[in-house]
Design an enzyme around this catalytic site. Structure first.
Site, mmCIF file in Angstrom:
data_model
loop_
_atom_site.group_PDB
_atom_site.id
_atom_site.type_symbol
_atom_site.label_atom_id
_atom_site.label_comp_id
_atom_site.label_asym_id
_atom_site.label_seq_id
_atom_site.Cartn_x
_atom_site.Cartn_y
_atom_site.Cartn_z
ATOM 1 N N ASP A 198 37.532 29.493 41.714
ATOM 2 C CA ASP A 198 38.366 30.150 40.136
ATOM 3 C C ASP A 198 39.893 29.883 40.486
ATOM 4 O O ASP A 198 39.952 29.600 41.116
ATOM 5 C CB ASP A 198 38.073 31.895 39.653
ATOM 6 C CG ASP A 198 38.842 31.997 39.102
ATOM 7 O OD1 ASP A 198 38.713 31.401 37.402
ATOM 8 O OD2 ASP A 198 39.318 32.727 38.559
ATOM 9 N N ASP A 253 43.206 30.855 38.282
ATOM 10 C CA ASP A 253 43.703 32.023 38.113
ATOM 11 C C ASP A 253 43.087 33.346 39.070
ATOM 12 O O ASP A 253 42.277 34.088 38.770
ATOM 13 C CB ASP A 253 43.321 32.278 36.103
ATOM 14 C CG ASP A 253 44.239 31.303 35.651
ATOM 15 O OD1 ASP A 253 45.412 30.691 36.271
ATOM 16 O OD2 ASP A 253 43.926 31.424 34.507
ATOM 17 N N ASP A 311 48.076 31.234 31.759
ATOM 18 C CA ASP A 311 48.514 31.212 30.829
ATOM 19 C C ASP A 311 49.391 32.547 29.871
ATOM 20 O O ASP A 311 50.220 32.316 29.603
ATOM 21 C CB ASP A 311 46.729 32.012 29.288
ATOM 22 C CG ASP A 311 45.646 30.301 29.538
ATOM 23 O OD1 ASP A 311 46.058 29.317 29.807
ATOM 24 O OD2 ASP A 311 44.464 30.863 28.991
ATOM 25 N N ASP A 327 38.334 28.857 33.517
ATOM 26 C CA ASP A 327 38.457 28.937 31.696
ATOM 27 C C ASP A 327 39.981 28.899 31.407
ATOM 28 O O ASP A 327 40.379 29.421 30.579
ATOM 29 C CB ASP A 327 37.920 30.515 31.658
ATOM 30 C CG ASP A 327 37.945 30.698 29.613
ATOM 31 O OD1 ASP A 327 38.136 29.788 29.454
ATOM 32 O OD2 ASP A 327 37.946 32.010 29.539
ATOM 33 N N ASP A 330 37.911 36.207 40.762
ATOM 34 C CA ASP A 330 38.553 37.226 40.486
ATOM 35 C C ASP A 330 37.885 38.159 38.730
ATOM 36 O O ASP A 330 37.912 39.622 38.541
ATOM 37 C CB ASP A 330 39.675 37.638 40.487
ATOM 38 C CG ASP A 330 39.982 37.074 39.295
ATOM 39 O OD1 ASP A 330 40.957 37.399 37.904
ATOM 40 O OD2 ASP A 330 40.271 35.535 39.353
#
Length: 277
Positions: free
Chosen positions: A9, A11, A20, A95, A178
């Site tokens: 992942d 972030d 973001d 994402d 996470d």
């Protein structure tokens, strides 16, 4: 090459914050973001925020400079470089969005360590505004997973990667994440794979509550130092197992070739015909 696929992942896994939120906060748009958050999905909101920032005179260069200051643990980059040097196939499933991720990875000089980045697409339009789009078009073709946000389900991404490398032979997966969005892909991992959830983060909580659903071996971590240590230990363990398995196969082959033919087998052989001189 090691038979290992390491999926990160982004972030709060590679970097220590949500990219973001970092961009919105650093460019002074936190209040507006908070006002709009209840009115639309997160991914759509980020596209809207890029529009607002552009209207305020913020340029794509301003966004890039903010991204280059993003905080991360000092052991993350060495961990990624080490895993890549050991021959692992490194991929990202996130994402966030492509512009944010690639800007940061290029700044850290580790973009070439990753064979693939799966994330929400983005582009800079003719006006110089950053556009951010959903990975799944949830209006025309919703993914139907109740565990994931409408714009991206990571489970099918893992299944596609698994299918794409199936003909190369069995490869082991190590997945690091996470967020709650990392729970769905953890359910796609198989026995012999490894899941590395960040302790006291949403995916760790979900795994603790649904431990029996996860087939992979679970190794939690708290910060970049633990991530590096555990990741490299797992890679080493897998490599040793592969090496031992390969040696066992070679020894078995040699042993079979050197086995004496049993007496019964000798007796079953046809008698040689006498050849007249």
């Amino acid at each position: 090459m090691a038979g290992i696929v390491v999926v990160f992942d982004f972030d709060k896994t590679i970097i220590d914050v949500d990219s973001d939120n970092w961009v919105v906060d650093e460019l002074g748009a936190t209040d507006l973001f908070g006002q709009l958050l209840p009115t639309m999905p997160w991914n759509s909101l980020m596209d809207r925020m890029m529009q607002e920032l552009h209207a305020q005179g913020k340029t794509i260069e301003d966004i890039a400079e903010v991204l280059k200051r993003v905080p991360l643990h000092p052991r993350i980059v060495p961990a990624i470089k080490s895993a890549h040097a050991l021959g692992c196939d490194l991929r990202i499933v996130s994402d966030a969005n492509l512009f944010f991720i690639e800007t940061i990875l290029k700044h850290l000089e580790i973009r070439d360590c990753f064979s693939e980045i799966n994330t929400n697409p983005s582009c800079v339009d003719e006006e110089g505004r950053l556009r951010i789009f959903p990975y799944h078009d949830f209006h025309s073709s919703p993914h139907g997973c109740s565990l994931c946000p409408p714009n991206m389900c990571k489970g099918p991404v893992i299944e596609r990667i698994q299918a794409s490398i199936a003909e190369e032979g069995r490869k082991k997966f190590i997945y690091l994440g996470d967020g709650s969005g990392d729970f769905c892909p953890s359910l796609k991992l198989k026995e012999g794979d490894y899941m590395m959830p960040r302790k006291n983060f949403p995916v760790w909580d979900l795994i603790c509550k649904n431990h029996a659903l996860v087939k992979a071996e679970i190794h939690e971590w708290t910060d970049g130092e633990e991530l590096e240590c555990i990741l490299l230990q797992l890679i080493n363990t897998i490599c040793v197992e592969e090496d031992n398995s390969s040696k066992s196969t070679q020894l078995l082959s040699v042993d079979l070739k050197s086995q004496p033919i049993p007496i019964s087998a000798h007796q079953a052989l046809p008698q040689a015909l006498p050849v007249p001189y």
